[in-house]
Scaffold this motif. Structure first.
Motif, PDB file in Angstrom:
ATOM      1  N   LEU A   1      -8.481  58.871   7.512  1.00 63.45           N
ATOM      2  CA  LEU A   1      -9.925  59.037   7.605  1.00 63.45           C
ATOM      3  C   LEU A   1     -10.465  59.368   6.224  1.00 63.45           C
ATOM      4  O   LEU A   1     -10.003  60.316   5.587  1.00 63.45           O
ATOM      5  CB  LEU A   1     -10.276  60.168   8.584  1.00 63.45           C
TER       6      LEU A   1
ATOM      7  N   VAL B   1     -13.831  60.341   3.930  1.00 65.34           N
ATOM      8  CA  VAL B   1     -15.118  60.998   4.153  1.00 65.34           C
ATOM      9  C   VAL B   1     -15.885  61.148   2.847  1.00 65.34           C
ATOM     10  O   VAL B   1     -15.334  61.616   1.843  1.00 65.34           O
ATOM     11  CB  VAL B   1     -14.902  62.393   4.789  1.00 65.34           C
TER      12      VAL B   1
ATOM     13  N   ASN C   1     -21.558  57.799   3.850  1.00 60.00           N
ATOM     14  CA  ASN C   1     -20.727  56.706   4.363  1.00 60.00           C
ATOM     15  C   ASN C   1     -21.312  55.350   3.974  1.00 60.00           C
ATOM     16  O   ASN C   1     -21.393  54.433   4.777  1.00 60.00           O
ATOM     17  CB  ASN C   1     -20.561  56.836   5.882  1.00 60.00           C
TER      18      ASN C   1
ATOM     19  N   ALA D   1     -16.313  57.919   7.447  1.00 59.52           N
ATOM     20  CA  ALA D   1     -17.452  58.625   8.034  1.00 59.52           C
ATOM     21  C   ALA D   1     -18.122  59.447   6.947  1.00 59.52           C
ATOM     22  O   ALA D   1     -17.563  59.634   5.860  1.00 59.52           O
ATOM     23  CB  ALA D   1     -16.994  59.517   9.186  1.00 59.52           C
TER      24      ALA D   1
ATOM     25  N   THR E   1     -20.557  63.079   5.977  1.00 62.77           N
ATOM     26  CA  THR E   1     -20.875  64.450   6.395  1.00 62.77           C
ATOM     27  C   THR E   1     -22.366  64.649   6.642  1.00 62.77           C
ATOM     28  O   THR E   1     -22.754  65.606   7.309  1.00 62.77           O
ATOM     29  CB  THR E   1     -20.415  65.472   5.332  1.00 62.77           C
TER      30      THR E   1
ATOM     31  N   ILE F   1     -19.623  61.826  10.796  1.00 61.21           N
ATOM     32  CA  ILE F   1     -18.321  62.287  11.280  1.00 61.21           C
ATOM     33  C   ILE F   1     -18.495  63.116  12.548  1.00 61.21           C
ATOM     34  O   ILE F   1     -19.499  63.811  12.720  1.00 61.21           O
ATOM     35  CB  ILE F   1     -17.579  63.084  10.187  1.00 61.21           C
TER      36      ILE F   1
ATOM     37  N   ASP G   1     -13.295  61.702  15.356  1.00 66.16           N
ATOM     38  CA  ASP G   1     -12.737  61.175  14.110  1.00 66.16           C
ATOM     39  C   ASP G   1     -11.631  62.091  13.590  1.00 66.16           C
ATOM     40  O   ASP G   1     -10.581  61.636  13.158  1.00 66.16           O
ATOM     41  CB  ASP G   1     -13.830  61.051  13.032  1.00 66.16           C
TER      42      ASP G   1
END
Length: 108
Positions: free
Chosen positions: A5, A7, A11, A33, A35, A43, A47
């Motif tokens: 994942l 981050v 994104n 994803a 924040t 996110i 996830d």
């Protein structure tokens, strides 16, 4: 398969680039994803549960995840890549930086 994942904040550029790079690699599943509540793909707990390894682009992303999802993160491998928000999607320099930053954490 190892679930990765990636981050960043919105994104848009960094984490989708990382997702595109690692999604093509054998042995890996990749998602990305953001924040920010305004992220293209914000996110969520699902996830984090899905991920085997989480890569954040900056320390501030790690801080936000820890503030919101401390319990879910307790047994997760999380790494900050320290990649600034200075690039566009699939920028050649960004691709090189991501590959160099991620590889050491995935070496067996």
């Amino acid at each position: 398969m190892t679930n990765l994942l990636f981050v960043c904040s919105r994104n848009q550029w960094r984490s989708p680039t990382a997702e595109a790079i690692w999604h093509r690699r054998p042995g890996f599943n990749a998602r990305s994803a953001g924040t920010s509540p305004n992220a293209r793909k914000p996110i969520g707990p699902a996830d984090i549960r899905w991920a085997d390894v989480i890569f954040v682009m900056e320390r501030k992303h790690l801080n936000r995840l820890q503030a919101e999802y401390a319990r879910l993160l307790e047994h997760k491998r999380i790494h900050s890549l320290d990649i600034p928000d200075d690039f566009r999607y699939m920028d050649a320099e960004l691709v090189d930086m991501l590959e160099d930053a991620v590889k050491p954490y995935l070496a067996t």
